[in-house]
Design a protein around this motif. Structure first.
Motif, PDB file in Angstrom:
ATOM      1  N   SER A 182     -45.625 -15.726  -5.808  1.00  0.00           N
ATOM      2  CA  SER A 182     -44.519 -15.044  -6.489  1.00  0.00           C
ATOM      3  C   SER A 182     -43.312 -15.952  -6.690  1.00  0.00           C
ATOM      4  CB  SER A 182     -44.115 -13.780  -5.715  1.00  0.00           C
ATOM      5  OG  SER A 182     -43.675 -14.121  -4.406  1.00  0.00           O
ATOM      6  N   VAL A 183     -43.197 -17.020  -5.885  1.00  0.00           N
ATOM      7  CA  VAL A 183     -42.150 -18.026  -6.129  1.00  0.00           C
ATOM      8  C   VAL A 183     -42.707 -19.020  -7.140  1.00  0.00           C
ATOM      9  CG1 VAL A 183     -40.812 -19.933  -5.154  1.00  0.00           C
ATOM     10  CG2 VAL A 183     -41.036 -17.802  -3.876  1.00  0.00           C
ATOM     11  N   ASN A 184     -42.064 -19.085  -8.306  1.00  0.00           N
ATOM     12  CA  ASN A 184     -42.554 -19.962  -9.380  1.00  0.00           C
ATOM     13  C   ASN A 184     -42.050 -21.391  -9.247  1.00  0.00           C
ATOM     14  OD1 ASN A 184     -41.682 -17.078 -10.995  1.00  0.00           O
ATOM     15  ND2 ASN A 184     -43.835 -17.702 -10.995  1.00  0.00           N
ATOM     16  N   ILE A 185     -40.768 -21.516  -8.932  1.00  0.00           N
ATOM     17  CA  ILE A 185     -40.160 -22.854  -8.814  1.00  0.00           C
ATOM     18  C   ILE A 185     -39.448 -22.939  -7.473  1.00  0.00           C
ATOM     19  CG2 ILE A 185     -38.426 -24.443  -9.739  1.00  0.00           C
ATOM     20  CD1 ILE A 185     -38.919 -23.251 -12.516  1.00  0.00           C
ATOM     21  N   LEU A 186     -39.759 -23.982  -6.696  1.00  0.00           N
ATOM     22  CA  LEU A 186     -39.072 -24.213  -5.423  1.00  0.00           C
ATOM     23  C   LEU A 186     -38.165 -25.419  -5.576  1.00  0.00           C
ATOM     24  CD1 LEU A 186     -38.792 -23.440  -2.393  1.00  0.00           C
ATOM     25  CD2 LEU A 186     -40.476 -25.234  -1.927  1.00  0.00           C
ATOM     26  N   VAL A 187     -36.907 -25.258  -5.169  1.00  0.00           N
ATOM     27  CA  VAL A 187     -35.949 -26.370  -5.154  1.00  0.00           C
ATOM     28  C   VAL A 187     -35.638 -26.669  -3.698  1.00  0.00           C
ATOM     29  CG1 VAL A 187     -33.697 -27.189  -5.909  1.00  0.00           C
ATOM     30  CG2 VAL A 187     -34.943 -25.543  -7.318  1.00  0.00           C
ATOM     31  N   GLY A 188     -35.761 -27.916  -3.270  1.00  0.00           N
ATOM     32  CA  GLY A 188     -35.497 -28.199  -1.860  1.00  0.00           C
ATOM     33  C   GLY A 188     -35.225 -29.647  -1.564  1.00  0.00           C
ATOM     34  N   THR A 189     -35.023 -29.897  -0.270  1.00  0.00           N
ATOM     35  CA  THR A 189     -34.857 -31.276   0.228  1.00  0.00           C
ATOM     36  C   THR A 189     -36.178 -31.675   0.874  1.00  0.00           C
ATOM     37  OG1 THR A 189     -34.026 -30.372   2.299  1.00  0.00           O
ATOM     38  CG2 THR A 189     -32.381 -30.996   0.648  1.00  0.00           C
ATOM     39  N   HIS A 190     -36.123 -32.643   1.794  1.00  0.00           N
ATOM     40  CA  HIS A 190     -37.349 -33.051   2.495  1.00  0.00           C
ATOM     41  C   HIS A 190     -37.960 -31.902   3.290  1.00  0.00           C
ATOM     42  CE1 HIS A 190     -33.978 -33.694   5.267  1.00  0.00           C
ATOM     43  NE2 HIS A 190     -34.833 -33.321   6.194  1.00  0.00           N
ATOM     44  N   ALA A 191     -37.212 -30.784   3.442  1.00  0.00           N
ATOM     45  CA  ALA A 191     -37.747 -29.602   4.142  1.00  0.00           C
ATOM     46  C   ALA A 191     -39.024 -29.099   3.480  1.00  0.00           C
ATOM     47  CB  ALA A 191     -36.693 -28.493   4.171  1.00  0.00           C
ATOM     48  N   VAL A 192     -39.192 -29.347   2.170  1.00  0.00           N
ATOM     49  CA  VAL A 192     -40.365 -28.812   1.462  1.00  0.00           C
ATOM     50  C   VAL A 192     -41.660 -29.517   1.858  1.00  0.00           C
ATOM     51  CG1 VAL A 192     -38.931 -28.165  -0.511  1.00  0.00           C
ATOM     52  CG2 VAL A 192     -40.258 -30.269  -0.613  1.00  0.00           C
ATOM     53  N   ILE A 193     -41.563 -30.683   2.534  1.00  0.00           N
ATOM     54  CA  ILE A 193     -42.807 -31.374   2.917  1.00  0.00           C
ATOM     55  C   ILE A 193     -43.244 -31.017   4.332  1.00  0.00           C
ATOM     56  CG2 ILE A 193     -42.454 -33.303   1.327  1.00  0.00           C
ATOM     57  CD1 ILE A 193     -41.535 -35.001   3.648  1.00  0.00           C
ATOM     58  N   GLU A 194     -42.513 -30.119   5.008  1.00  0.00           N
ATOM     59  CA  GLU A 194     -42.924 -29.703   6.355  1.00  0.00           C
ATOM     60  C   GLU A 194     -44.260 -28.973   6.275  1.00  0.00           C
ATOM     61  OE1 GLU A 194     -39.656 -27.388   7.787  1.00  0.00           O
ATOM     62  OE2 GLU A 194     -38.289 -29.106   7.847  1.00  0.00           O
ATOM     63  N   ASP A 195     -45.030 -29.067   7.355  1.00  0.00           N
ATOM     64  CA  ASP A 195     -46.379 -28.482   7.368  1.00  0.00           C
ATOM     65  C   ASP A 195     -46.374 -26.974   7.153  1.00  0.00           C
ATOM     66  OD1 ASP A 195     -47.450 -30.977   7.753  1.00  0.00           O
ATOM     67  OD2 ASP A 195     -47.500 -30.807   9.933  1.00  0.00           O
ATOM     68  N   THR A 196     -45.284 -26.299   7.542  1.00  0.00           N
ATOM     69  CA  THR A 196     -45.229 -24.831   7.407  1.00  0.00           C
ATOM     70  C   THR A 196     -45.104 -24.389   5.949  1.00  0.00           C
ATOM     71  OG1 THR A 196     -42.842 -24.954   7.762  1.00  0.00           O
ATOM     72  CG2 THR A 196     -44.207 -24.439   9.691  1.00  0.00           C
ATOM     73  N   VAL A 197     -44.768 -25.330   5.055  1.00  0.00           N
ATOM     74  CA  VAL A 197     -44.571 -24.980   3.644  1.00  0.00           C
ATOM     75  C   VAL A 197     -45.894 -25.156   2.901  1.00  0.00           C
ATOM     76  CG1 VAL A 197     -43.249 -25.451   1.549  1.00  0.00           C
ATOM     77  CG2 VAL A 197     -42.173 -25.752   3.792  1.00  0.00           C
ATOM     78  N   GLN A 198     -46.477 -24.046   2.449  1.00  0.00           N
ATOM     79  CA  GLN A 198     -47.752 -24.075   1.721  1.00  0.00           C
ATOM     80  C   GLN A 198     -47.603 -23.346   0.386  1.00  0.00           C
ATOM     81  OE1 GLN A 198     -50.401 -25.823   2.679  1.00  0.00           O
ATOM     82  NE2 GLN A 198     -49.342 -26.464   4.567  1.00  0.00           N
ATOM     83  N   PHE A 199     -48.258 -23.854  -0.649  1.00  0.00           N
ATOM     84  CA  PHE A 199     -48.201 -23.257  -1.984  1.00  0.00           C
ATOM     85  C   PHE A 199     -49.540 -22.596  -2.316  1.00  0.00           C
ATOM     86  CE2 PHE A 199     -45.084 -26.579  -1.910  1.00  0.00           C
ATOM     87  CZ  PHE A 199     -44.061 -26.196  -2.781  1.00  0.00           C
ATOM     88  N   LEU A 200     -49.509 -21.612  -3.219  1.00  0.00           N
ATOM     89  CA  LEU A 200     -50.749 -21.035  -3.732  1.00  0.00           C
ATOM     90  C   LEU A 200     -51.399 -22.001  -4.720  1.00  0.00           C
ATOM     91  CD1 LEU A 200     -52.707 -18.616  -3.963  1.00  0.00           C
ATOM     92  CD2 LEU A 200     -51.299 -17.787  -5.864  1.00  0.00           C
ATOM     93  N   ARG A 201     -50.614 -22.454  -5.727  1.00  0.00           N
ATOM     94  CA  ARG A 201     -51.141 -23.381  -6.746  1.00  0.00           C
ATOM     95  C   ARG A 201     -50.021 -24.320  -7.192  1.00  0.00           C
ATOM     96  NH1 ARG A 201     -54.052 -20.899 -11.700  1.00  0.00           N
ATOM     97  NH2 ARG A 201     -55.585 -22.570 -11.484  1.00  0.00           N
ATOM     98  N   LEU A 202     -49.828 -25.391  -6.446  1.00  0.00           N
ATOM     99  CA  LEU A 202     -48.784 -26.352  -6.797  1.00  0.00           C
ATOM    100  C   LEU A 202     -49.317 -27.303  -7.860  1.00  0.00           C
ATOM    101  CD1 LEU A 202     -45.956 -27.588  -6.311  1.00  0.00           C
ATOM    102  CD2 LEU A 202     -46.977 -29.004  -4.508  1.00  0.00           C
TER     103      LEU A 202
END
Length: 699
Positions: A372-392
């Protein structure tokens, strides 16, 4: 049998264990091959004799031939003496001077003997003199065979240990004379013959001891080409392997999301440059291979809009997109910009940085997994293991040089196939440098500003002209504008700089009692810094006093003046980035470079370049020539191994291009690296990978 190139240099004539230790410590020279690749930095023609009456003080090193008429000793201080030999060559008298080693000189050199004196002439007391010259008996030198004398860089520690340029020259000469067998060839004949390159053996001998300028030119060309060729071959082989290994998602569909945005929400017509770049990106996305594209463009050229339109193509094809920025401030500004561009479109854009916590963070993470999140804007926090996408499907990386290769790779691993990658930078990179740092990326350039943007006017003032400076600042604030005032904060003198900033801030408060001021520097806590920054962004303060922490990622269209104090202490890249903070609105903006009146040549050149042009690519080329690639902002962080021994990226652009073309021919003709005629190339590449060159970082 041990290859001569792998032999320890301590066994060479004139070295031994102590000098080997010094050479290893100071220059990284431990083997014969290291010494062979320690190239001279200049040469002096020893085949010509000058006369005393031809001398000029601006001459480089020259030699004269004659006899010592007499010696004189002078007492300069109670403890120091100076020895002067009056030297006559039939056309005039020059003085040979020693300030140390006086006893040796007076015993070694005799009146009436014919000598050849070699050194740099200067004028003292109305007469030409040579301080501590090289002196040889004329009978011992055969000048016709000497050719051009090489000069090698040495350190103070080396000189104290007796390792001067002359001693390195003698060691190298002795080593080359003992090499009876020619050096092994490292380029196949079909390349060497086509390009008319001299052999590696000839090149190595002539680069150290050229008989004439043409021999030197041919030797340097061969060695520079080889060095750059293997860098390019490594980069292109890596890129080719990546393309074969990873299939990219095919984004062929341009649908309602992209078209709706283009029709109803485009804030201004695209420039021709933006249209060209979008065509290049669309071609990549539909090609079936992973896009790896570098998007260069000056501050304000519209890179974010191009990135957003690329993300909308990913959404149209059923994928998510992510944009990663180096700082929380820049990430938040990207979020605000994207939401403003999209307006009421039904697209969910979320922020993920260190300050997004608790329920909000949980909701974002769940939205990424369920799509449901189409676009994610972030810092290096987005590469943490807890961050997973459905279809990146697409990753946009802003200010790439602040992220390492490993960090980007973590993002790629969040998808079944590696997502398409668009790397953005507002730091213009000269083409030759881009080919070497970002050699595995295709390069797009936005070289036009959107309509309505006025070029920033850059002025130079001295620090004793504060009355007119303050008057100009006051006038701009009266017209409703805001002002940046930047102090240096340079690592080697941080305490002093911080003190200057604090004192300067108090002074400015006294100068502008009617206005509100914010203060920001890197030593402040993140929350405190953010609070002060936001006050300026919201217009609650009129003047932001800061260090270069505002160099990237501050977007305040109402700010129209950038004052840079001690501008002589900043590099061109930093000055250009700071200037890019203004000129973002419709009003005329100004950048004021304030320096001390007495400037040496290089700082004055930098300031003049800034005043003469707003073109980031011209500035980047000038920066590369002034400073060299190793010092350029961002190149070290990017991981480029700039230990080129002889090639110079700034000055050898044509050779870089030639090397890349030749390397591309090899990759195109032998993508699997299995053709017999190329076996030498792959063996040499494997050998170079074992050396201290950080090849993986180049890739």
């Amino acid at each position: 049998m041990l290859d001569i190139l792998d032999q320890d240099i301590q066994y060479l004539s004139g070295v031994g264990p102590k000098k080997k230790e010094m050479l290893q410590k100071e220059l990284g020279i431990g083997k014969v091959s290291d010494l062979l690749e320690y190239y001279p930095y200049k040469y002096v023609d020893r085949s010509r004799i000058y006369h005393v009456d031809e001398l000029r003080s601006d001459m480089p090193f020259v030699q004269i031939k004659g006899r010592i008429l007499s010696f004189e000793e002078f007492e300069t201080t109670p403890r120091k003496k100076r020895l002067v030999a009056h030297f006559y060559d039939g056309t005039g008298v020059a003085d040979l001077v020693w300030f140390s080693g006086i006893k040796y000189a007076s015993q070694q050199y005799k009146e009436g003997v014919e000598y050849i004196v070699f050194g740099k002439p200067s004028v003292y007391g109305g007469r030409y003199q040579f301080a501590h010259p090289d002196i040889d008996k004329a009978a011992d030198l055969q000048l016709s065979q000497m050719g051009m004398q090489p000069y090698y860089m040495t350190t103070e520690k080396m000189k104290k240990a007796g390792l001067t340029s002359r001693s390195i020259e003698k060691i190298t000469k002795s080593m080359l004379e003992k090499m009876s067998e020619p050096l092994r060839e490292t380029l196949p004949p079909f390349i060497a013959n086509r390009l008319r390159l001299v052999s590696r053996d000839t090149a190595m001998r002539n680069v150290h001891y050229p008989k004439n300028a043409e021999d030197l030119r041919n030797a340097r060309f061969r060695l520079k080409f080889e060095e750059l060729f293997y860098v390019q071959l490594n980069i292109l082989r890596y890129a080719s392997d990546q393309r074969r290994k990873y299939r990219g998602y095919v984004f062929q569909h341009i649908g309602n999301i992209f078209n709706g945005f283009y029709r109803d929400h485009l804030p201004f017509p695209l420039t021709d440059a933006q249209k060209r770049v979008m065509r290049e990106i669309r071609q990549d996305l539909g090609s079936g291979r992973q896009m790896n594209r570098l998007l260069q463009g000056d501050v304000g050229s519209g890179k974010t809009l191009v990135a957003l339109m690329t993300m909308l193509i990913a959404l149209d094809n059923g994928y998510q997109a992510c944009i990663m920025a180096p700082t929380e401030i820049l990430a938040e500004q990207h979020l605000a910009t994207i939401r403003e561009f999209l307006g009421d479109m039904d697209i969910r854009v979320e922020l993920l940085t260190g300050i997004v916590k608790g329920k909000k963070r949980k909701a974002v993470l769940e939205g990424l997994i369920d799509g449901s999140v189409n676009i994610l804007v972030g810092t290096h926090a987005v590469i943490e293991d807890t961050v997973q996408f459905l279809r990146l499907g697409l990753v946009v990386v802003d200010e790439q040089h602040r992220f390492g290769v490993a960090q980007r790779a973590k993002l790629w691993n969040k998808s079944q196939n590696p997502p398409h990658v668009l790397v953005m930078t507002a730091t213009p990179i000269p083409r030759t440098l881009a080919m070497t740092i970002y050699g595995d990326l295709d390069v797009s350039v936005i070289d036009q500003l959107p309509p309505g943007r006025k070029p920033v006017v850059t002025l130079h003032k001295y620090n004793n002209q504060t009355t007119s400076l303050y008057s100009g600042i006051r006038q701009q604030i009266k017209e409703g504008r805001q002002v940046y005032i930047v102090f240096p904060l340079i690592k080697e003198s941080e305490k002093l700089d911080l003190q200057n900033l604090e004192e300067g801030f108090e002074t400015l408060k006294e100068v502008f009692p009617e206005y509100r001021l914010s203060k920001v520097h890197g030593k402040m806590k993140a929350a405190e810094k953010e609070e002060e920054m936001q006050k300026f962004v919201k217009g609650e303060t009129q003047i932001l006093v800061a260090t270069t922490v505002i160099e990237v990622g501050v977007n305040v269209p109402n700010a129209s003046v950038m004052v840079i104090l001690n501008a002589e202490r900043f590099g061109l890249s930093q000055l250009h980035q700071l200037r890019g903070r203004v000129g973002r609105g419709a009003s005329q903006s100004y950048c004021i470079l304030v320096s001390k009146p007495q400037l040496s040549d290089e700082p004055r050149k930098r300031i003049n370049i800034m005043c003469d042009t707003n073109d980031g690519f011209l500035i980047a080329e000038a920066d590369l020539k002034l400073r060299g690639p190793g010092d350029l902002e961002g190149t070290q962080q990017s991981g480029m191994a700039f230990d080129l021994k002889i090639a110079d990226i700034a000055r050898d652009g044509q050779i870089v291009q030639l090397a890349r073309e030749e390397a591309q021919k090899i990759i195109d003709g032998d993508p699997n690296c299995d053709k017999t005629e190329n076996s030498m190339l792959w063996q040499r590449l494997a050998a170079l990978r074992k050396t201290n060159i950080n090849w993986s970082a180049i890739s």
